[in-house]
Motif scaffolding. Sequence first.
Motif, PDB file in Angstrom:
ATOM      1  N   TYR A 265      44.091  35.573  43.961  1.00 22.54           N
ATOM      2  CA  TYR A 265      44.197  35.360  45.415  1.00 22.54           C
ATOM      3  C   TYR A 265      45.239  34.275  45.712  1.00 22.54           C
ATOM      4  N   GLU A 266      45.184  33.190  44.942  1.00 21.16           N
ATOM      5  CA  GLU A 266      46.152  32.108  45.153  1.00 21.16           C
ATOM      6  C   GLU A 266      47.581  32.544  44.809  1.00 21.16           C
ATOM      7  N   LEU A 267      47.717  33.352  43.772  1.00 21.55           N
ATOM      8  CA  LEU A 267      49.054  33.757  43.312  1.00 21.55           C
ATOM      9  C   LEU A 267      49.672  34.859  44.169  1.00 21.55           C
ATOM     10  N   THR A 268      48.835  35.769  44.692  1.00 20.28           N
ATOM     11  CA  THR A 268      49.375  36.941  45.403  1.00 20.28           C
ATOM     12  C   THR A 268      49.110  36.914  46.904  1.00 20.28           C
ATOM     13  N   GLY A 269      48.086  36.138  47.320  1.00 17.95           N
ATOM     14  CA  GLY A 269      47.728  36.117  48.744  1.00 17.95           C
ATOM     15  C   GLY A 269      47.040  37.383  49.223  1.00 17.95           C
ATOM     16  N   LYS A 270      46.679  38.282  48.310  1.00 17.76           N
ATOM     17  CA  LYS A 270      46.041  39.539  48.732  1.00 17.76           C
ATOM     18  C   LYS A 270      44.637  39.266  49.267  1.00 17.76           C
ATOM     19  N   GLU A 271      44.443  39.654  50.529  1.00 17.59           N
ATOM     20  CA  GLU A 271      43.171  39.357  51.197  1.00 17.59           C
ATOM     21  C   GLU A 271      42.003  40.078  50.529  1.00 17.59           C
ATOM     22  N   LYS A 272      42.275  41.207  49.898  1.00 16.40           N
ATOM     23  CA  LYS A 272      41.165  41.943  49.266  1.00 16.40           C
ATOM     24  C   LYS A 272      40.549  41.144  48.120  1.00 16.40           C
ATOM     25  N   TYR A 273      41.339  40.272  47.487  1.00 11.54           N
ATOM     26  CA  TYR A 273      40.781  39.433  46.426  1.00 11.54           C
ATOM     27  C   TYR A 273      39.827  38.396  47.003  1.00 11.54           C
TER      28      TYR A 273
ATOM     29  N   LYS B 198      38.062  38.762  49.692  1.00  9.92           N
ATOM     30  CA  LYS B 198      36.838  39.490  50.067  1.00  9.92           C
ATOM     31  C   LYS B 198      36.007  39.831  48.832  1.00  9.92           C
ATOM     32  N   ALA B 199      36.695  40.163  47.738  1.00 12.22           N
ATOM     33  CA  ALA B 199      35.982  40.516  46.505  1.00 12.22           C
ATOM     34  C   ALA B 199      35.245  39.315  45.917  1.00 12.22           C
ATOM     35  N   ILE B 200      35.796  38.115  46.123  1.00 13.63           N
ATOM     36  CA  ILE B 200      35.098  36.895  45.677  1.00 13.63           C
ATOM     37  C   ILE B 200      33.730  36.827  46.357  1.00 13.63           C
ATOM     38  N   ASP B 201      33.697  37.133  47.660  1.00  9.33           N
ATOM     39  CA  ASP B 201      32.418  37.133  48.383  1.00  9.33           C
ATOM     40  C   ASP B 201      31.485  38.232  47.877  1.00  9.33           C
ATOM     41  N   THR B 202      32.047  39.365  47.509  1.00 12.51           N
ATOM     42  CA  THR B 202      31.229  40.460  46.949  1.00 12.51           C
ATOM     43  C   THR B 202      30.496  39.981  45.703  1.00 12.51           C
ATOM     44  N   VAL B 203      31.220  39.307  44.808  1.00 15.24           N
ATOM     45  CA  VAL B 203      30.604  38.823  43.565  1.00 15.24           C
ATOM     46  C   VAL B 203      29.580  37.725  43.874  1.00 15.24           C
TER      47      VAL B 203
ATOM     48  N   PHE C 247      45.914  45.367  37.092  1.00 13.62           N
ATOM     49  CA  PHE C 247      44.630  45.681  36.459  1.00 13.62           C
ATOM     50  C   PHE C 247      43.472  45.429  37.422  1.00 13.62           C
ATOM     51  N   ILE C 248      43.455  44.245  38.018  1.00 15.61           N
ATOM     52  CA  ILE C 248      42.340  43.896  38.909  1.00 15.61           C
ATOM     53  C   ILE C 248      42.443  44.660  40.237  1.00 15.61           C
ATOM     54  N   SER C 249      43.663  44.865  40.698  1.00 16.16           N
ATOM     55  CA  SER C 249      43.876  45.625  41.932  1.00 16.16           C
ATOM     56  C   SER C 249      43.325  47.050  41.812  1.00 16.16           C
ATOM     57  N   TYR C 250      43.422  47.606  40.608  1.00 17.30           N
ATOM     58  CA  TYR C 250      42.901  48.954  40.334  1.00 17.30           C
ATOM     59  C   TYR C 250      41.395  49.025  40.609  1.00 17.30           C
ATOM     60  N   HIS C 251      40.698  47.927  40.356  1.00 17.70           N
ATOM     61  CA  HIS C 251      39.237  47.908  40.515  1.00 17.70           C
ATOM     62  C   HIS C 251      38.777  47.490  41.912  1.00 17.70           C
ATOM     63  N   VAL C 252      39.617  46.738  42.626  1.00 23.03           N
ATOM     64  CA  VAL C 252      39.184  46.126  43.895  1.00 23.03           C
ATOM     65  C   VAL C 252      39.753  46.912  45.077  1.00 23.03           C
TER      66      VAL C 252
ATOM     67  N   GLU D 276      40.366  47.668  49.271  1.00 23.18           N
ATOM     68  CA  GLU D 276      40.912  46.836  50.355  1.00 23.18           C
ATOM     69  C   GLU D 276      39.824  46.066  51.106  1.00 23.18           C
ATOM     70  N   ASP D 277      38.615  46.646  51.161  1.00 20.72           N
ATOM     71  CA  ASP D 277      37.526  45.963  51.881  1.00 20.72           C
ATOM     72  C   ASP D 277      36.806  44.937  51.013  1.00 20.72           C
ATOM     73  N   GLY D 278      37.315  44.736  49.767  1.00 23.52           N
ATOM     74  CA  GLY D 278      36.708  43.739  48.878  1.00 23.52           C
ATOM     75  C   GLY D 278      35.577  44.280  48.023  1.00 23.52           C
ATOM     76  N   GLN D 279      35.220  45.558  48.221  1.00 25.29           N
ATOM     77  CA  GLN D 279      34.232  46.168  47.328  1.00 25.29           C
ATOM     78  C   GLN D 279      34.912  46.478  45.992  1.00 25.29           C
ATOM     79  N   ILE D 280      34.117  46.529  44.942  1.00 28.00           N
ATOM     80  CA  ILE D 280      34.661  46.684  43.590  1.00 28.00           C
ATOM     81  C   ILE D 280      34.128  47.975  42.983  1.00 28.00           C
ATOM     82  N   ASN D 281      35.044  48.812  42.512  1.00 26.69           N
ATOM     83  CA  ASN D 281      34.648  50.098  41.916  1.00 26.69           C
ATOM     84  C   ASN D 281      33.713  49.886  40.725  1.00 26.69           C
ATOM     85  N   HIS D 282      32.714  50.735  40.631  1.00 26.41           N
ATOM     86  CA  HIS D 282      31.787  50.732  39.490  1.00 26.41           C
ATOM     87  C   HIS D 282      31.098  49.364  39.303  1.00 26.41           C
TER      88      HIS D 282
END
Length: 372
Positions: free
Chosen positions: A99-107, A109-114, A65-70, A72-78
Amino acid sequence: MDMLRKYIEELIDKSTPARPIWNIEKILQGKEPTWNYIDGCMIKALLEMYAITKGEKYLAFADDFISYHVREDGQINHYDIHELNIDNVNAGKVLFELYELTGKEKYRKAIDTVYEQVKIQPRTKEGNFWHKKIYPNQVWLDGLYMGQPFYMEYETKFNNKKNYKDIFNQFANVEKIMKDSKTGLYYHGYDSSREASWCDKVTGLSKNFWLRALGWYVMALLDTLEKMDSTYTEGYTQLSNNFKDIMEAIIKFQDESGMWYQVVDQGNREGNYLETSGSAIMAYGILKGVRMGFLPENYRAYGEKAFKGICDKYLYEKDGELCLGGICLVAGLGRPDSRDGTFEYYISEPVVENEAKGVAPLLLAYTEILRL
């Protein structure tokens, strides 16, 4: 209990990231979901279910669900940080966990976006975040839940706790300005400019105690406490005392059914009704508050009574499927002008079924019961 788990799994099975069945607001508007607090609440609840049950279905759905919105560069759709809507910060909370559970770097980066929005969010003269750019100088109780837990977790994990004092001050201002000395409850909104049509021109306060807003405030306190370094004793004591005080006040208004009324202190007025989302938040707040040691053990009975009361009254079968009813769809202050903060306004908003603002808190309360 098993009934509730079955209900949640039915909702997941009927939902996709593009069309979550629980986001009734977007469905009624005929709009594709954007990055929003409603889905954020639901995904947070599913991650709590995963944390307790280790059911892979919950994590897989939340991640997809969250991956659909985020991106790779950490920007978030809409999601436009310049909309300056504090509601949009809320969904950022799930990024830490994913981020802790999956290690996906885009998460990460998205934290910084928010967080970029947090840095530029305009403030009242007292130093509190505006609720939205379209509501200048206004603080709503809802906004504390939407912004502060994310802000606190970021400060704790990534910013050396530099802005702890700012967070404590924002809560202190709300207690000082928005708390009613007679009941111990908090008014829904405050306009520091005294210009909004709904506010008292002397105090800047709105007129009533709306259940879900009080619930958001309760969760704001608890979830912020959970994410902070408790060795910051003064701030920790301040927030935990605020939490104890509001819970002591709210318990006095609990109905014999276990639930609370939409306009909390006016249960005997015609048109008022026992409302699911705020009651579920209170159930969660009480049970979690006991678990975290902020409330005495005997409070657990109030939380369990609330949870049972909601299930007995509003969780039912319809056309062979489970439904959760009694959920106030939305309530606010300001535009449109009908949102005037009166008793009549709060009871006039649509009451719906299966909406995340009711489902997610009930699921969170359920996770607290599972922990036992």
